[in-house]
Design an enzyme around this catalytic site. Structure first.
Site, short mmCIF file in Angstrom:
data_model
loop_
_atom_site.label_atom_id
_atom_site.label_comp_id
_atom_site.label_asym_id
_atom_site.label_seq_id
_atom_site.Cartn_x
_atom_site.Cartn_y
_atom_site.Cartn_z
N ARG A 64 0.84 -1.22 0.00
CA ARG A 64 0.00 0.00 0.00
C ARG A 64 0.87 1.25 0.00
NH1 ARG A 64 -2.15 1.88 4.50
NH2 ARG A 64 -2.58 -0.17 5.41
N TYR A 117 -13.92 16.47 -16.65
CA TYR A 117 -14.49 15.12 -16.63
C TYR A 117 -15.59 15.03 -15.56
CZ TYR A 117 -14.82 10.21 -15.41
OH TYR A 117 -15.30 8.98 -15.11
N ASP A 188 -4.75 18.34 -15.66
CA ASP A 188 -5.06 16.96 -16.05
C ASP A 188 -4.78 16.86 -17.56
OD1 ASP A 188 -6.29 14.65 -16.98
OD2 ASP A 188 -8.01 14.80 -15.64
N LYS A 213 -6.12 5.60 -19.85
CA LYS A 213 -6.33 6.01 -21.25
C LYS A 213 -5.07 5.75 -22.08
CE LYS A 213 -10.07 7.72 -19.33
NZ LYS A 213 -10.94 6.81 -18.65
C1 LIG Z 1 -9.86 13.83 -18.33
C2 LIG Z 1 -10.11 12.71 -17.36
N1 LIG Z 1 -9.56 12.77 -16.14
C3 LIG Z 1 -9.76 11.79 -15.22
C4 LIG Z 1 -10.55 10.70 -15.51
C5 LIG Z 1 -10.74 9.62 -14.48
O1 LIG Z 1 -9.95 8.53 -14.80
P1 LIG Z 1 -10.23 7.03 -14.28
O2 LIG Z 1 -11.41 6.53 -15.04
O3 LIG Z 1 -8.96 6.31 -14.59
O4 LIG Z 1 -10.50 7.12 -12.82
C6 LIG Z 1 -11.13 10.60 -16.78
C7 LIG Z 1 -11.99 9.43 -17.11
O5 LIG Z 1 -12.52 9.33 -18.18
C8 LIG Z 1 -10.92 11.64 -17.72
O6 LIG Z 1 -11.47 11.59 -18.96
#
Ligand SMILES: Cc1ncc(COP(=O)(O)O)c(C=O)c1O
Length: 407
Positions: A64, A117, A188, A213
């Site tokens: 962890r 998101y 992000d 992704k």
């Molecule tokens: C721009 C963006 N940030 C964060 C996330 C969250 O990622 P996760 O699904 O790996 O938790 C996503 C999910 O689609 C996203 O598109």
């Protein structure tokens, strides 16, 4: 290879080798999967010294808090972004949550872009206010609006570039210059990982990714990562998250990500080429009102994207809005028919997979965003988001063409 300065070699070389030491037990080339929850000590004294960080080198004591497979993944990500250190998480949302809890406290103020998101949007609208953290929403690409939103207690500005799902590009260097050194700029960069852009080099303090992704790139593992200065990553580890809130990736997922990252440069280039071809096709399609893709000269983000995104790469995701009254249908109904008739593209959320994925933000990823907030961010009911995969661009265009014919 670990003795190399990653700045002295090209991205393609670095992304294969960074973070991956030859295995000390048997010399395995691929990083072994240390699928273990705990690590043994020869003596109590050794255990105590490892807990106290008194022994030089990397000495995990419990997965962890740290694991060698995950550490290799973190070091590769730090090199990829040109950051001093990285913390891996079990998902992209683990990365978002970690950053919020590590760097904000009750009474602080954070400015979020008005379109992020859906999960991050929930953090902004619900979780942070519940903790007594003030949240403002602005278009962070509008520097005047951003500056006007700053308060004495503002600690962070948070945005995605390009953002989800409007593919809007925000000028990272200009945002940092506008907010000054005392406010952390957190980006992000999930939609456009390196080698498309390096946001730390542009002035961001922290970059995070949903590794799920492009970075893993195979649609078979969730993961996240946060990259920044050694001091910030120390604070992130100490304050939270992977250790205290318990959101480290599994060693097996870290292994999958390490494996996926070796082909990141190749994959990303092809995603971008395919997306450009599909964007150009959609731009001249009589049923399409607007295509949102920064690689198109018609995009309001194009000039900035050419400066901020590298090597003529503009990402693999585009959104487009259908015209109303396509064969007598509203753009929403026409969009539904289009998606339902695609043969190669799968109807699915997520992005950055080898497979082309197509989705309808208003009813899927952004369904949880209040309708008026959705519209304010440009997310109309007729908006379609497409993560362009690694298939042949010709086949993808033919697939769209046959689906348009069936509307
Ligand atoms: C721009 C963006 N940030 C964060 C996330 C969250 O990622 P996760 O699904 O790996 O938790 C996503 C999910 O689609 C996203 O598109």
């Amino acid at each position: 290879m670990s003795k190399l300065d990653w700045n002295s070699v090209d991205f393609e070389t670095m992304i294969i080798h960074a973070g991956q030491e030859h295995d000390s037990a048997y010399g395995a080339l691929a990083t072994p999967i240390y699928q273990t929850s705990t690590f043994c000590f020869e003596t109590v004294e050794e255990g105590a010294a490892k807990f106290a960080n008194e022994i030089p080198g990397y000495h995990p004591v419990y997965t962890r808090g740290g694991n060698p497979t995950t550490r290799a993944f973190e070091l590769k990500c730090a090199a990829m972004e040109g950051g001093e250190d990285a913390v891996a998480t079990a998902s992209g949302m683990g990365a978002v949550g970690s950053v919020m809890l590590a760097f904000l406290k009750c009474g602080d103020h954070v400015i979020f872009d008005n379109s992020v998101y859906g999960g991050t949007n929930h953090v902004a609208t619900t979780n942070l206010p519940n903790l007594g953290i003030e949240v403002s929403r602005v278009d962070t690409a509008d520097l005047e609006a951003l500056k006007a939103a700053i308060r004495p207690n503002t600690k962070m500005v948070y945005f995605e570039t390009p953002n989800n799902p409007m593919i809007k590009v925000t000028d990272v260097a200009a945002v940092k210059a506008a907010v000054g050194k005392d406010i952390r700029v957190v980006v992000d960069a999930t939609f456009a990982p390196p080698p498309i852009q390096h946001v730390l080099k542009l002035g961001a303090d922290i970059v995070l990714h949903s590794i799920t992704k492009y970075i893993n790139g195979h649609g078979d593992a969730l993961g996240g990562v946060v990259v920044g200065s050694a001091a910030d990553m120390k604070q992130l580890r100490a304050n939270c998250m992977t250790k205290i809130n318990g959101c480290p990736p599994s060693p097996f997922n870290s292994y999958l990500v390490l494996r996926g990252m070796k082909t990141l440069a190749l994959r990303v280039e092809r995603h971008c080429q395919n997306a450009m071809a599909v964007a150009k096709y959609l731009e001249q399609n009589p049923y399409v009102k607007t295509v949102y893709y920064p690689g198109l000269e018609s995009s309001p983000s194009h000039e900035l994207a050419c400066r901020q995104m590298e090597n003529g790469l503009f990402g693999g995701i585009l959104s487009f809005e259908l015209k109303d009254d396509v064969k007598g249908l509203s753009s929403f109904e026409a969009g539904k028919k289009l998606l339902n008739n695609m043969k190669i593209a799968s109807i699915a959320v997520s992005l950055g997979d080898p497979d082309t994925l197509i989705e309808h933000p208003a009813s899927m990823t952004h369904a949880g965003v209040a309708p008026e907030a959705r519209l304010a961010a440009g997310i109309t009911d007729g908006l379609v988001r497409m993560s362009v995969g690694l298939e042949s661009a010709k086949d993808l265009i033919n697939d769209l063409e046959q689906a348009f014919e069936k509307i």
